[in-house]
Design a protein around this motif. Sequence first.
Motif, PDB file in Angstrom:
ATOM      1  N   TRP A  28      -7.767   0.036  -3.850  1.00 56.98           N
ATOM      2  CA  TRP A  28      -7.870   1.478  -3.614  1.00 56.98           C
ATOM      3  C   TRP A  28      -7.570   1.810  -2.155  1.00 56.98           C
ATOM      4  N   SER A  49      -9.107  -4.454 -15.127  1.00 59.65           N
ATOM      5  CA  SER A  49      -9.336  -3.296 -14.251  1.00 59.65           C
ATOM      6  C   SER A  49      -8.506  -2.137 -14.788  1.00 59.65           C
ATOM      7  N   GLU A  99      -8.352   1.006 -14.730  1.00 55.88           N
ATOM      8  CA  GLU A  99      -7.971   2.190 -13.970  1.00 55.88           C
ATOM      9  C   GLU A  99      -6.813   1.925 -13.016  1.00 55.88           C
ATOM     10  N   ALA A 125      -3.201   4.274 -12.091  1.00 57.09           N
ATOM     11  CA  ALA A 125      -3.173   4.775 -10.711  1.00 57.09           C
ATOM     12  C   ALA A 125      -1.876   4.381 -10.016  1.00 57.09           C
ATOM     13  N   ARG A 129       0.828   6.589 -11.469  1.00 59.93           N
ATOM     14  CA  ARG A 129       0.615   7.981 -11.056  1.00 59.93           C
ATOM     15  C   ARG A 129       1.098   8.214  -9.631  1.00 59.93           C
TER      16      ARG A 129
END
Length: 307
Positions: A79, A104, A106, A110, A113
């Motif tokens: 992140w 994982s 997510e 991400a 995106r």
Amino acid sequence: MARDLVGYGEHPPRIEWPGGATVAVSVVVNFEEGAERSIAAGDPRDEDVHVFGGWQADPTKRSLMKESYFEYGSRAGIWRILSLLRRYEVPATFMACGMALEKSPEVGPAIVREGHEICAHGYRWAGTVGMEPDEELAEIRRCVAAIEKMAGIRPKGWYVRDGITENTRALLLGEGFLYDSNSYGDDLPYFVPTERGDQLVVPYSGDANDGRFWGNASLATGNELFEVCRDTLDFLATEADGVPRMMSLGIHSRIGGRPSVASGIQSFLQYAVARDDVWFATRAEIAEWWLSAVRSGAAETSEAATA
């Protein structure tokens, strides 16, 4: 498969990068956490690696400490890296293991995106050396299926940790891959002949790479990583003289995602985006540009250009 020790030699092709850039910079983020060998995942041994200057645990016994070093990458590091790339509007190629994305859920969405590329990094964090063709094909397809399921896209590139076999590139062509990066043999993309045609290789690099912080670390501060990356870019730009150059920056979420190392990555991104001779691109974008230039006949050799 015969080795090619000659390559472009003294006369690399003259292919113009977009915008007249002299260096194409490929930022690569390796996302492997959860796909490493571990007793917790049912493997007979843990990953046998040195971390943080040489610390090591007995791989025949489960080590929660070692697991936590990997977990940092998926819990925090990934992140932080995504945030850095967003701040400087830099596209990257995420070499992601299928199992890591599954564990994982997510992360894959991400990455997509934010407009980055996902390159297939094997289902597990390993390689295909020693595999028979049918076994290797199954590994390729299992990885692709996991990425499609978790991220909703089909990868165009392939790179695995421990290397490939003599059959890999023909298999990749048969599966519709655009390129692979299992080479450290050049500064520029090049073609390797196979029984199914020529496979494009977009080579990788191990020197401008945060992996140098692990094991018996040769780097100690983020600023040292910045200096390595800055010097690499400066030298390539000075050397170009009408010939394209390519630089790879390798990042691992559990290493480069730590604040001390991330500070060096941040300094390099800040330095490089301020230049007008750099093209930040994903590896797929570099591959597509190279293929387009070759097919259009724009790939003039430096020897012909100076004749």
